[in-house]
Design a protein around this motif. Structure first.
Motif, PDB file in Angstrom:
ATOM      1  N   TYR A   1       0.182 -16.529  12.845  1.00 45.64           N
ATOM      2  CA  TYR A   1       0.104 -17.357  11.644  1.00 45.64           C
ATOM      3  C   TYR A   1       1.001 -16.762  10.552  1.00 45.64           C
ATOM      4  N   ALA A   2       2.234 -16.501  10.941  1.00 49.57           N
ATOM      5  CA  ALA A   2       3.160 -15.755  10.101  1.00 49.57           C
ATOM      6  C   ALA A   2       3.526 -16.525   8.847  1.00 49.57           C
ATOM      7  N   LEU A   3       3.419 -15.858   7.699  1.00 51.60           N
ATOM      8  CA  LEU A   3       3.951 -16.364   6.445  1.00 51.60           C
ATOM      9  C   LEU A   3       5.351 -15.826   6.189  1.00 51.60           C
ATOM     10  N   LEU A   4       5.708 -14.755   6.897  1.00 47.98           N
ATOM     11  CA  LEU A   4       7.038 -14.169   6.809  1.00 47.98           C
ATOM     12  C   LEU A   4       7.760 -14.391   8.129  1.00 47.98           C
ATOM     13  N   VAL A   5       8.924 -14.995   8.067  1.00 47.20           N
ATOM     14  CA  VAL A   5       9.682 -15.371   9.263  1.00 47.20           C
ATOM     15  C   VAL A   5      11.037 -14.675   9.219  1.00 47.20           C
ATOM     16  N   PRO A   6      11.472 -14.043  10.320  1.00 46.99           N
ATOM     17  CA  PRO A   6      12.799 -13.407  10.314  1.00 46.99           C
ATOM     18  C   PRO A   6      13.895 -14.413   9.991  1.00 46.99           C
ATOM     19  N   SER A   7      14.811 -14.014   9.128  1.00 48.25           N
ATOM     20  CA  SER A   7      15.905 -14.913   8.747  1.00 48.25           C
ATOM     21  C   SER A   7      16.835 -15.193   9.918  1.00 48.25           C
ATOM     22  N   ASP A   8      16.948 -14.264  10.845  1.00 47.52           N
ATOM     23  CA  ASP A   8      17.785 -14.444  12.032  1.00 47.52           C
ATOM     24  C   ASP A   8      16.964 -14.082  13.260  1.00 47.52           C
ATOM     25  N   PRO A   9      16.312 -15.076  13.901  1.00 51.37           N
ATOM     26  CA  PRO A   9      15.477 -14.765  15.069  1.00 51.37           C
ATOM     27  C   PRO A   9      16.251 -14.125  16.215  1.00 51.37           C
ATOM     28  N   LYS A  10      17.564 -14.313  16.254  1.00 50.86           N
ATOM     29  CA  LYS A  10      18.369 -13.720  17.318  1.00 50.86           C
ATOM     30  C   LYS A  10      18.697 -12.255  17.076  1.00 50.86           C
ATOM     31  N   ASP A  11      18.411 -11.779  15.884  1.00 51.18           N
ATOM     32  CA  ASP A  11      18.660 -10.377  15.571  1.00 51.18           C
ATOM     33  C   ASP A  11      17.728  -9.501  16.409  1.00 51.18           C
ATOM     34  N   PRO A  12      18.249  -8.514  17.144  1.00 51.72           N
ATOM     35  CA  PRO A  12      17.378  -7.657  17.977  1.00 51.72           C
ATOM     36  C   PRO A  12      16.301  -6.940  17.171  1.00 51.72           C
ATOM     37  N   LEU A  13      16.577  -6.667  15.913  1.00 50.96           N
ATOM     38  CA  LEU A  13      15.577  -5.972  15.094  1.00 50.96           C
ATOM     39  C   LEU A  13      14.340  -6.819  14.849  1.00 50.96           C
ATOM     40  N   SER A  14      14.489  -8.154  14.881  1.00 50.01           N
ATOM     41  CA  SER A  14      13.344  -9.036  14.605  1.00 50.01           C
ATOM     42  C   SER A  14      12.257  -8.908  15.662  1.00 50.01           C
ATOM     43  N   SER A  15      12.610  -8.479  16.870  1.00 49.87           N
ATOM     44  CA  SER A  15      11.622  -8.287  17.930  1.00 49.87           C
ATOM     45  C   SER A  15      11.121  -6.848  17.999  1.00 49.87           C
ATOM     46  N   GLN A  16      11.677  -5.978  17.171  1.00 49.60           N
ATOM     47  CA  GLN A  16      11.289  -4.572  17.192  1.00 49.60           C
ATOM     48  C   GLN A  16      10.417  -4.182  16.008  1.00 49.60           C
ATOM     49  N   TRP A  17      10.374  -5.026  14.973  1.00 51.25           N
ATOM     50  CA  TRP A  17       9.635  -4.681  13.764  1.00 51.25           C
ATOM     51  C   TRP A  17       8.666  -5.794  13.378  1.00 51.25           C
ATOM     52  N   ARG A  18       7.547  -5.398  12.819  1.00 49.80           N
ATOM     53  CA  ARG A  18       6.574  -6.311  12.244  1.00 49.80           C
ATOM     54  C   ARG A  18       6.068  -5.718  10.929  1.00 49.80           C
ATOM     55  N   VAL A  19       5.648  -6.583  10.040  1.00 52.00           N
ATOM     56  CA  VAL A  19       5.038  -6.145   8.783  1.00 52.00           C
ATOM     57  C   VAL A  19       3.704  -6.861   8.615  1.00 52.00           C
ATOM     58  N   SER A  20       2.780  -6.191   7.963  1.00 49.74           N
ATOM     59  CA  SER A  20       1.454  -6.759   7.750  1.00 49.74           C
ATOM     60  C   SER A  20       0.908  -6.254   6.418  1.00 49.74           C
ATOM     61  N   PHE A  21       0.561  -7.190   5.522  1.00 51.49           N
ATOM     62  CA  PHE A  21      -0.029  -6.857   4.224  1.00 51.49           C
ATOM     63  C   PHE A  21      -1.406  -7.515   4.164  1.00 51.49           C
ATOM     64  N   GLU A  22      -2.452  -6.709   4.089  1.00 52.18           N
ATOM     65  CA  GLU A  22      -3.817  -7.219   4.038  1.00 52.18           C
ATOM     66  C   GLU A  22      -4.325  -7.212   2.603  1.00 52.18           C
ATOM     67  N   ASP A  23      -4.994  -8.301   2.224  1.00 52.51           N
ATOM     68  CA  ASP A  23      -5.502  -8.476   0.864  1.00 52.51           C
ATOM     69  C   ASP A  23      -4.366  -8.245  -0.127  1.00 52.51           C
ATOM     70  N   PHE A  24      -3.295  -8.987   0.075  1.00 53.19           N
ATOM     71  CA  PHE A  24      -2.039  -8.783  -0.641  1.00 53.19           C
ATOM     72  C   PHE A  24      -2.019  -9.594  -1.929  1.00 53.19           C
ATOM     73  N   GLN A  25      -1.534  -8.981  -3.018  1.00 47.68           N
ATOM     74  CA  GLN A  25      -1.412  -9.671  -4.302  1.00 47.68           C
ATOM     75  C   GLN A  25      -0.152  -9.171  -5.006  1.00 47.68           C
ATOM     76  N   ILE A  26       0.626 -10.105  -5.561  1.00 40.26           N
ATOM     77  CA  ILE A  26       1.882  -9.749  -6.224  1.00 40.26           C
ATOM     78  C   ILE A  26       2.133 -10.695  -7.383  1.00 40.26           C
ATOM     79  N   GLN A  27       2.761 -10.166  -8.421  1.00 36.15           N
ATOM     80  CA  GLN A  27       3.151 -10.963  -9.586  1.00 36.15           C
ATOM     81  C   GLN A  27       4.491 -10.433 -10.084  1.00 36.15           C
ATOM     82  N   GLY A  28       5.487 -11.309 -10.130  1.00 39.11           N
ATOM     83  CA  GLY A  28       6.824 -10.887 -10.513  1.00 39.11           C
ATOM     84  C   GLY A  28       7.275 -11.381 -11.865  1.00 39.11           C
ATOM     85  N   PHE A  29       6.455 -12.230 -12.530  1.00 40.05           N
ATOM     86  CA  PHE A  29       6.845 -12.793 -13.826  1.00 40.05           C
ATOM     87  C   PHE A  29       5.611 -12.929 -14.704  1.00 40.05           C
TER      88      PHE A  29
END
Length: 463
Positions: free
Chosen positions: A370-398
């Motif tokens: 149920y990914a909210l973050l999608v690799p910009s280039d699915p063909k990039d080999p790094l996209s299959s080698q790395w994952r990120v996960s933020f639990e109870d995540f909150q951010i404010q930039g403005f």
């Protein structure tokens, strides 16, 4: 509660745990234990324990570490578990179960081999979060986060101080046996690391502790359940959110768990960035971060992450005016992962957004399941080698004002799957009821009946 010293005798671990269960009954749920021992042949100095019922503070922990490390080996191993309580030792250790069924066989063997281990049953949360900065101060070297496979490739010197941190996860499920299995798995990692140190013939000082208590977390989870959509202003945690810059913040970010995964030998290796990002033990820097009225960029700089000397996690946000809603919205456009000369970009602008005056919050933001973050280039080999996960995540930039988040726009939609299921089921039942009522209203009685007293109807038959 108190500090206990245990001599090198058979059954020392059992005696230790029995004392812990007596001293900490009903009062150690809000603290974490700390166990410190040295390799065989390197005794620790004797120290006077505090009175029973006393919670060890950060200052007292500093004093204990200063005395212990004065003569202990300078190669220090820190086994840092996500959650741990004294009850885990008394329930799953070798006191109430037989020795073969203990969840800590390697830890118990190490304590029995050590001449005078130090045990703090009740260490305050502030003390547990400051353990790495205190060790760094006494040893004069920054922490190096490793896994057992990386430790095998590391050449250690007994005369040069090293602070090696091995993270131990703790995520039991609903099965009552799950906590014991999780602790047994972590104990196996401890045994593997100690075997590596023994093979290299390098003396060491080891510490086993946690970031927060497991028992209190479980009790709270039983009493307070998540109900899907929650709107927060300040995170409910023992540490404050990341603020950039410190004097007048324009970006705030917080997460219960901030994890990255790398695939190695067809296995995913997890690294938790939370202790390096939040709290008193944070070592993260914000070089490269920036913010203005339309663009915000939060750069988290780390060292020694999964064997990579330099590692960066970058959150890029933008603010735009939308005519349809007649208001400004901000979006999390990208989450970038950089190490050495490699770079991987995850897109999130279509899924992660909020009004510009609000903060954004989500229970789980990941690049998988149920990914909210999608690799910009699915063909990039790094996209299959790395994952990120933020639990109870909150951010404010403005529109940041003060040290607290603004009103939060939660990622949970108003119509959750449960609500949709209830609506569809109710609609189906309503259709069945309507059809039944329609059939009942169509029933008609006969307006003519046969006379039972009249002649019966005869049907002639041709012969």
């Amino acid at each position: 509660m108190a500090v206990l010293w245990v001599s090198d005798k058979p059954g020392a671990m059992e005696f230790l745990l029995i004392l812990l269960s007596i001293l900490c009954t009903g009062s150690c749920s809000g603290q974490v234990p700390l166990v410190l021992w040295s390799s065989e042949g390197y005794p620790l100095p004797q120290q006077n324990p505090p009175p029973a019922g006393h919670i060890v503070s950060t200052g007292q922990l500093d004093s204990y570490l200063s005395s212990a490390l004065s003569t202990a080996p300078q190669n220090t191993l820190v086994f840092l578990q996500d959650q741990l309580s004294v009850d885990d030792f008394t329930v799953y250790g070798g006191v109430f179960d037989n020795k073969q069924d203990s969840a800590f066989p390697h830890l118990e063997s190490a304590l029995q081999a050590s001449s005078s281990p130090l045990v703090l049953p009740a260490l305050s949360w502030e003390g547990s979060s400051s353990i790495l900065p205190l060790l760094q101060k006494h040893l004069g070297t920054p922490p190096l986060y490793l896994d057992p496979s990386s430790l095998e490739q590391l050449s250690l010197n007994a005369s040069v101080a090293a602070l090696l941190v091995i993270r131990l996860p703790y995520s039991p499920g609903s099965d009552p046996m799950s906590p014991k299995e999780a602790l047994r798995g972590n104990d196996a990692v401890i045994g593997q690391v100690l075997d590596i140190m023994k093979t290299q013939a390098v003396p060491y000082t080891a510490i086993y502790t946690a970031l927060k208590p497991s028992r209190e977390a479980q009790e709270m989870s039983m009493g307070v359940q998540s109900v899907g959509r929650t709107l927060l202003q300040t995170p409910s945690s023992s540490y404050a959110p990341v603020r950039y810059p410190n004097d007048s913040a324009c970006i705030l970010m917080w997460a219960e768990n901030l994890s990255v995964f790398q695939e190695r030998d067809q296995k995913w290796t997890r690294f938790e960035l939370g202790p390096m990002t939040f709290g008193a033990g944070a070592t993260v820097t914000f070089d490269g971060s920036s913010c203005n009225t339309t663009r915000s960029r939060l750069v988290l700089n780390y060292q020694n992450v999964l064997g990579h000397q330099t590692f960066r996690l970058i959150f890029s946000m933008s603010r735009s005016f939308y005519k349809v809603s007649a208001r400004d919205w901000f979006t999390l456009d990208h989450v970038e992962l950089e190490y050495e000369t490699q770079r991987l970009v995850f897109n999130g602008s279509r899924n992660i957004y909020a009004p510009a005056e609000y903060s954004y919050r989500c229970e789980s933001v990941t690049s998988y399941l149920y990914a909210l973050l999608v690799p910009s280039d699915p063909k990039d080999p790094l996209s299959s080698q790395w994952r990120v996960s933020f639990e109870d995540f909150q951010i404010q930039g403005f529109s940041v004002s003060g040290n607290n988040f603004a009103y939060a726009s939660d990622c949970a939609s108003f119509f959750t799957p449960a609500i949709w299921m209830g609506l569809l089921t109710s609609l189906l039942m309503l259709l069945i009821l309507t059809y039944g009522l329609h059939m009942i209203t169509q029933l008609r009685t006969m307006d003519r009946f046969d006379d039972p007293k009249g002649p019966s109807i005869s049907v002639p038959q041709n012969e």
